[in-house]
Write a protein that holds these residues in place. Structure first.
Motif, short mmCIF file in Angstrom:
data_model
loop_
_atom_site.label_atom_id
_atom_site.label_comp_id
_atom_site.label_asym_id
_atom_site.label_seq_id
_atom_site.Cartn_x
_atom_site.Cartn_y
_atom_site.Cartn_z
N UNK A 79 0.86 -1.18 0.00
CA UNK A 79 0.00 0.00 0.00
C UNK A 79 0.89 1.23 0.00
N UNK A 80 0.58 2.16 -0.88
CA UNK A 80 1.28 3.43 -0.90
C UNK A 80 0.23 4.52 -0.73
N UNK A 81 0.38 5.31 0.33
CA UNK A 81 -0.57 6.37 0.61
C UNK A 81 -0.52 7.42 -0.50
N UNK A 82 -1.69 7.93 -0.88
CA UNK A 82 -1.78 9.00 -1.86
C UNK A 82 -1.31 10.31 -1.24
N UNK A 83 -1.07 11.30 -2.06
CA UNK A 83 -0.55 12.58 -1.61
C UNK A 83 -1.46 13.24 -0.57
N UNK A 84 -2.77 13.20 -0.81
CA UNK A 84 -3.71 13.84 0.11
C UNK A 84 -3.68 13.19 1.49
N UNK A 85 -3.69 11.85 1.54
CA UNK A 85 -3.62 11.15 2.81
C UNK A 85 -2.27 11.36 3.47
N UNK A 86 -1.21 11.28 2.71
CA UNK A 86 0.14 11.47 3.26
C UNK A 86 0.28 12.86 3.88
N UNK A 87 -0.30 13.84 3.25
CA UNK A 87 -0.23 15.21 3.78
C UNK A 87 -0.99 15.31 5.09
N UNK A 88 -2.14 14.66 5.20
CA UNK A 88 -2.92 14.70 6.43
C UNK A 88 -2.24 13.97 7.59
N UNK A 89 -1.41 12.99 7.26
CA UNK A 89 -0.71 12.22 8.29
C UNK A 89 0.47 12.97 8.89
N UNK A 90 0.90 14.04 8.26
CA UNK A 90 2.06 14.80 8.78
C UNK A 90 1.76 15.46 10.08
#
Length: 90
Positions: A79-90
């Protein structure tokens, strides 16, 4: 989160019954399994990507005995998180 919690969350978020949410989750899982077994990649914009990756045979060590072993090749789902999800996880 387990499957029951996922179903409950979907039912609340979508404003549908738990029975309808369960059917939707089970259908989605079945469709995703079929796609991955065929080697297809699943991309959900805003969430991420699921893809099958082949891991090569490799050498390893049995932690109990220290003996060298060969770990066989296998396929795994990544699984590779999409940009939108990755940004929210920061």
């Amino acid at each position: 989160m387990n499957k029951t919690e996922l179903i409950n969350g979907i039912a609340i978020e979508a404003g549908i019954s738990k029975v309808q949410a369960k059917a939707a989750v089970e259908a989605a899982v079945k469709v995703m399994q079929t796609a991955l077994l065929k080697g297809d990649k699943i991309s959900v914009v805003g969430f991420g990507t699921l893809a099958v990756q082949e891991k090569a045979e490799r050498a390893g060590v049995n932690p109990a005995t220290g003996a060298k072993i060969t770990i066989p090749a296998k396929k795994v789902v990544k699984f590779k998180a999409g940009a939108e999800l990755a940004e929210k996880l920061k």
